[in-house]
Design an enzyme around this catalytic site. Structure first.
Site, short mmCIF file in Angstrom:
data_model
loop_
_atom_site.label_atom_id
_atom_site.label_comp_id
_atom_site.label_asym_id
_atom_site.label_seq_id
_atom_site.Cartn_x
_atom_site.Cartn_y
_atom_site.Cartn_z
N SER A 238 -1.44 -3.66 10.30
CA SER A 238 -1.09 -4.52 9.18
C SER A 238 0.14 -5.37 9.50
CB SER A 238 -0.81 -3.65 7.96
OG SER A 238 -1.95 -2.89 7.65
N ARG B 189 0.85 -1.19 0.00
CA ARG B 189 0.00 0.00 0.00
C ARG B 189 0.88 1.24 0.00
NH1 ARG B 189 -1.86 0.78 4.36
NH2 ARG B 189 -1.17 -1.05 5.50
N TYR C 174 -1.58 -3.48 -6.93
CA TYR C 174 -1.34 -4.24 -5.70
C TYR C 174 -2.50 -4.19 -4.71
CZ TYR C 174 0.96 -6.57 -1.95
OH TYR C 174 1.26 -7.48 -0.99
N GLY D 149 -4.31 -3.78 -1.49
CA GLY D 149 -5.13 -2.72 -0.91
C GLY D 149 -5.26 -1.49 -1.80
N LYS E 67 -9.80 -2.35 1.47
CA LYS E 67 -9.51 -1.22 2.36
C LYS E 67 -10.26 0.03 1.92
CE LYS E 67 -7.23 -3.76 4.98
NZ LYS E 67 -5.88 -4.11 5.27
N ASP F 46 -9.50 -9.79 8.68
CA ASP F 46 -8.96 -8.45 8.39
C ASP F 46 -9.95 -7.32 8.67
OD1 ASP F 46 -6.63 -7.00 7.43
OD2 ASP F 46 -7.77 -6.52 5.63
N HIS G 74 -10.68 -2.48 11.30
CA HIS G 74 -9.59 -3.33 10.81
C HIS G 74 -9.39 -4.46 11.82
CE1 HIS G 74 -5.08 -3.48 9.35
NE2 HIS G 74 -5.85 -4.30 8.65
N CYS H 15 0.50 -7.66 11.73
CA CYS H 15 0.75 -7.80 13.16
C CYS H 15 -0.03 -8.96 13.77
CB CYS H 15 0.45 -6.50 13.89
SG CYS H 15 1.67 -5.22 13.53
N SER I 273 4.89 -10.42 0.53
CA SER I 273 4.25 -11.32 -0.44
C SER I 273 2.97 -11.86 0.20
CB SER I 273 5.20 -12.46 -0.82
OG SER I 273 5.72 -13.10 0.32
N ARG I 274 1.98 -12.14 -0.63
CA ARG I 274 0.64 -12.46 -0.13
C ARG I 274 0.04 -13.66 -0.83
NH1 ARG I 274 -1.77 -8.83 3.99
NH2 ARG I 274 -0.08 -7.35 4.30
N ASN J 221 -1.16 -18.30 21.84
CA ASN J 221 -1.96 -17.11 22.15
C ASN J 221 -3.34 -17.48 22.70
OD1 ASN J 221 0.12 -15.42 21.36
ND2 ASN J 221 -0.63 -15.25 19.24
P1 GTP Z 1 -2.61 -7.68 7.33
O1 GTP Z 1 -3.13 -8.71 6.37
O2 GTP Z 1 -1.47 -6.89 6.76
O3 GTP Z 1 -3.66 -6.78 7.88
O4 GTP Z 1 -1.87 -8.46 8.52
P2 GTP Z 1 -2.29 -9.44 9.72
O5 GTP Z 1 -2.54 -8.64 10.94
O6 GTP Z 1 -3.34 -10.40 9.29
O7 GTP Z 1 -0.91 -10.20 9.98
P3 GTP Z 1 -0.50 -11.75 9.89
O8 GTP Z 1 -1.34 -12.63 10.78
O9 GTP Z 1 -0.45 -12.13 8.48
O10 GTP Z 1 0.97 -11.73 10.51
C1 GTP Z 1 2.03 -11.03 9.96
C2 GTP Z 1 3.35 -11.53 10.46
O11 GTP Z 1 3.39 -11.61 11.88
C3 GTP Z 1 3.69 -12.92 9.93
O12 GTP Z 1 5.01 -12.93 9.48
C4 GTP Z 1 3.52 -13.81 11.12
O13 GTP Z 1 4.34 -14.94 11.07
C5 GTP Z 1 3.83 -12.89 12.30
N1 GTP Z 1 3.04 -13.29 13.51
C6 GTP Z 1 1.72 -13.52 13.58
N2 GTP Z 1 1.34 -13.90 14.82
C7 GTP Z 1 2.46 -13.88 15.57
C8 GTP Z 1 2.72 -14.17 16.95
O14 GTP Z 1 1.85 -14.52 17.74
N3 GTP Z 1 4.02 -14.04 17.36
C9 GTP Z 1 5.02 -13.66 16.51
N4 GTP Z 1 6.25 -13.56 16.99
N5 GTP Z 1 4.81 -13.39 15.19
C10 GTP Z 1 3.55 -13.49 14.74
C1 SPV Z 2 -3.03 -4.52 5.11
O1 SPV Z 2 -2.04 -3.90 4.67
O2 SPV Z 2 -3.53 -4.24 6.22
C2 SPV Z 2 -3.61 -5.64 4.35
C3 SPV Z 2 -3.12 -5.90 2.98
O3 SPV Z 2 -4.51 -6.30 4.85
S1 SPV Z 2 -3.80 -4.81 1.80
O4 SPV Z 2 -4.99 -5.44 1.22
O5 SPV Z 2 -2.79 -4.61 0.76
O6 SPV Z 2 -4.17 -3.57 2.42
MN MN Z 3 -5.13 -5.51 6.87
#
Ligand code: GTP
Ligand code: SPV
Ligand code: MN
Length: 583
Positions: free
Chosen positions: A249, A70, A198, A200, A207, A276, A227, A251, A364-365, A492
């Site tokens: 994002s 984004r 790309y 978002g 988004k 999301d 979000h 996280c 990468s997604r 968790n």
């Molecule tokens: P968006 O799609 O961007 O909104 O992100 P999201 O919040 O869905 O994040 P996602 O679950 O894809 O996690 C992103 C990164 O954080 C990945 O590389 C995961 O491996 C890492 N991650 C997720 N949960 C944990 C956790 O509990 N501990 C740690 N250390 N890393 C984590």
């Molecule tokens: C984010 O960045 O929070 C995402 C991926 O979930 S995107 O759809 O590119 O915004």
């Molecule tokens: Mn997101």
């Protein structure tokens, strides 16, 4: 196919006149249409088929290297009054924005097909669902929208019946970052995006519509567009609590939403509603109910392995579109921390060389339909959504924020949400690892002034006595050597269990200046390799650091001037006072 709705036909005609496509295709959302587009993109090189034996119906798309995340600096909220967009958004006047972007759309689709994508955000028969039309010249956008939304003929029928829909216009343009803009016109319920293909930036249902435009609508109509993931946690007696969590994002939302309980947590099950975005409405009994407006996932690939997230690992083994991962010599997708295989080609298709950085792009997604998810909830399609017991905010903080704490009440919870900060990630262009304020994980996504947004959040207190409890978590505390203190992922669940017990009034808590925290022994540590000392560190708060944090939050809130609700300021003062007493 065309349409019986003249407002829609007129708009399509207007766009065609401006962008001059060679062809116009109305998407019906069928499997046959999806297959046809996939095959067409394989022929044009937009998609590369992956190893059919191990990854059936999986494809790789490589973005332009300048177009992998984004672009917040090119994202605008275009309201008549600048103050309505607020200091949290880039603003341009609607007239200037239209002029600027329409000039870029001129003849932009020459030689290309223009696709009309009718889509529904939310279960197709839900009163909470909202409709949109995205016009795009990108077949990649069409197939992604097919996986991510309820797309096609049914959505068009509902649009024709209701007569209202969000208008989204998108073209990949020439991908020149100088000619890239993502503009939102909340007062007109419209979006214009050019110059990026790309996620978002281009999948406008996500988004742009379901957060920026929807948050604006939600404020005027009394609901919330957030979000947030939505997850159902089932206890050994079969009782399910639904929890909505807002993390910035990259996280951890997708991972928490698909959590696999560790062996020690016998009898617990976890169901995914969404990973999301959540739309939260108050029902007649004063309960907040959530629907997930999406029907698929656009998730972070790196880090996904059988240990961290087996559900996701299995889910993306078939019928998946990968964007910007690496590949092995036998054409399997590969990414950092996959824990099997070795990369032969990096995300740009170059022969892999560690000198060039990671093999897969850090952002990468994968794009998959939610029905691929082994833990997909049977209530994900329920028109009335699910009742939410707890709202959880979180961020990626090396230090400061403890593993979990609970807000004293709704008002304090709104301050906790407003005070969220997190280290930046690869999900947005720019520096990674810098702590920045990201209130409610909505900083890039709130379509209006945060001051008004917090006032809107606070207003729920007057409307119900049955609001969810509010919590804050941090899975990302590190020791001095940079090692995560908490194992995260499946573990968790132990923290979610404490949260649920608090919601059911089954466990006490310790009062601290920042909120309520677990008493020693109340988080189940059975079979967990975390020492008591580490647990102590995870649940400690450093008064001096927190005093600095509250100063920083205060400075940030002051930036909202007279749009900042007094109550939030009072809550801030209360925490400042409590810290002073404790110090
Ligand atoms: P968006 O799609 O961007 O909104 O992100 P999201 O919040 O869905 O994040 P996602 O679950 O894809 O996690 C992103 C990164 O954080 C990945 O590389 C995961 O491996 C890492 N991650 C997720 N949960 C944990 C956790 O509990 N501990 C740690 N250390 N890393 C984590
Ligand atoms: C984010 O960045 O929070 C995402 C991926 O979930 S995107 O759809 O590119 O915004
Ligand atoms: Mn997101």
């Amino acid at each position: 196919m065309t349409t019986t709705l003249s407002a829609l036909q007129d708009w399509v005609d207007q766009v065609a006149k401006l962008t001059q496509p060679e062809d116009i295709h109305w998407c019906n959302g069928s499997e046959a249409e999806y297959k046809r587009l996939i095959n067409q993109m394989c022929r044009s090189g937009d998609l590369i088929p992956l190893n059919e034996d191990d990854y059936p119906n999986c494809y790789l798309h490589r973005s332009d290297p300048s177009d992998v995340a984004r672009v917040e600096h090119l994202t605008y909220i275009c309201t008549r009054n600048e103050a309505d967009a607020g200091p949290n958004n880039h603003w341009m006047s609607p007239a200037d924005a239209h002029r600027k972007i329409d000039a870029l759309f001129e003849a932009a689709m020459q030689g290309r097909t223009m696709y009309i994508i009718p889509y529904c955000m939310g279960p197709i028969d839900s009163p909470y669902a909202r409709l949109g039309i995205e016009i795009t010249d990108s077949p990649y956008v069409v197939v992604n929208m097919k996986l991510m939304t309820r797309m096609g003929a049914k959505a068009l029928r509902r649009i024709e019946k209701e007569g209202t829909f969000v208008k989204g216009l998108h073209s990949t343009g020439d991908l020149d970052p100088q000619r890239r803009f993502i503009m939102h016109f909340p007062e007109e319920l419209s979006i214009k995006s050019i110059g990026s293909g790309y996620g978002g930036n281009a999948l406008l249902g996500k988004k742009c519509h379901a957060l920026r435009i929807a948050s604006w609508q939600a404020r005027t109509e009394g609901w919330l567009a957030e979000h947030m993931l939505i997850v159902g946690v089932e206890n050994p007696d079969g009782v399910i609590h639904y929890i909505a969590c807002a993390f910035p994002s990259a996280c951890g939302k997708t991972n928490l939403a698909m959590l696999v309980p560790p062996e020690s947590q016998q009898g617990w099950k976890v169901w995914t509603l969404g990973d999301d975005i959540a739309w939260l409405h108050m029902d007649e009994g004063g309960k907040l109910r959530a629907i997930n407006p999406e029907a698929g996932y656009f998730g972070v690939v790196p880090g996904t392995n059988t240990k961290s997230n087996k559900n996701a690992y299995d889910m993306i083994k078939h019928d998946t579109i990968f964007t910007n991962v690496a590949t092995t010599a036998d054409n399997l997708p590969w990414w950092e921390d996959k824990k099997t295989g070795t990369p032969a080609f990096d995300w740009q298709g170059r022969k892999y060389d560690p000198e060039n950085g990671p093999a897969a792009h850090p952002n990468s997604r994968f794009t998959v339909s939610a029905t691929n998810n082994p833990s997909y909830s049977s209530l994900a399609d329920a028109p009335a959504g699910v009742p939410i017991s707890a709202v959880v905010f979180g961020g990626r903080r090396k230090e400061l924020a403890p593993l979990v704490y609970e807000a004293r009440n709704w008002r304090h919870g709104v301050l906790v949400g407003a005070g969220v900060a997190s280290e930046t990630t690869a999900a947005a262009a720019g520096a990674v690892g810098v702590v920045r304020r990201d209130p409610m994980a909505m900083s890039p996504f709130c379509g209006y002034n945060f001051g008004d947004y917090w006032a809107h959040w606070l207003s729920f207190e007057q409307r119900s006595k049955h609001l969810p409890k509010i919590f804050h978590v941090n899975w990302f505390r590190q020791d001095k050597a940079g090692k995560f203190l908490w194992p995260g992922f499946g573990e968790n669940l132990r923290v979610l269990r404490w949260i649920i017990e608090r919601c059911d009034n089954k466990v006490g808590a310790k009062e601290t200046p920042i909120g309520l925290m677990p008493n020693a022994g109340d988080i189940d540590l059975k079979d967990l390799d975390v020492s008591e000392e580490t647990m102590g560190a995870l649940l400690s708060i450093d008064i001096e650091q927190w005093q600095q944090e509250m100063d920083s939050i205060g400075e940030y809130l002051e930036g909202y001037g007279d749009r900042l609700p007094d109550e939030l300021w009072q809550e801030h003062q209360q925490v400042v006072d409590a810290l002073k007493q404790a110090g």
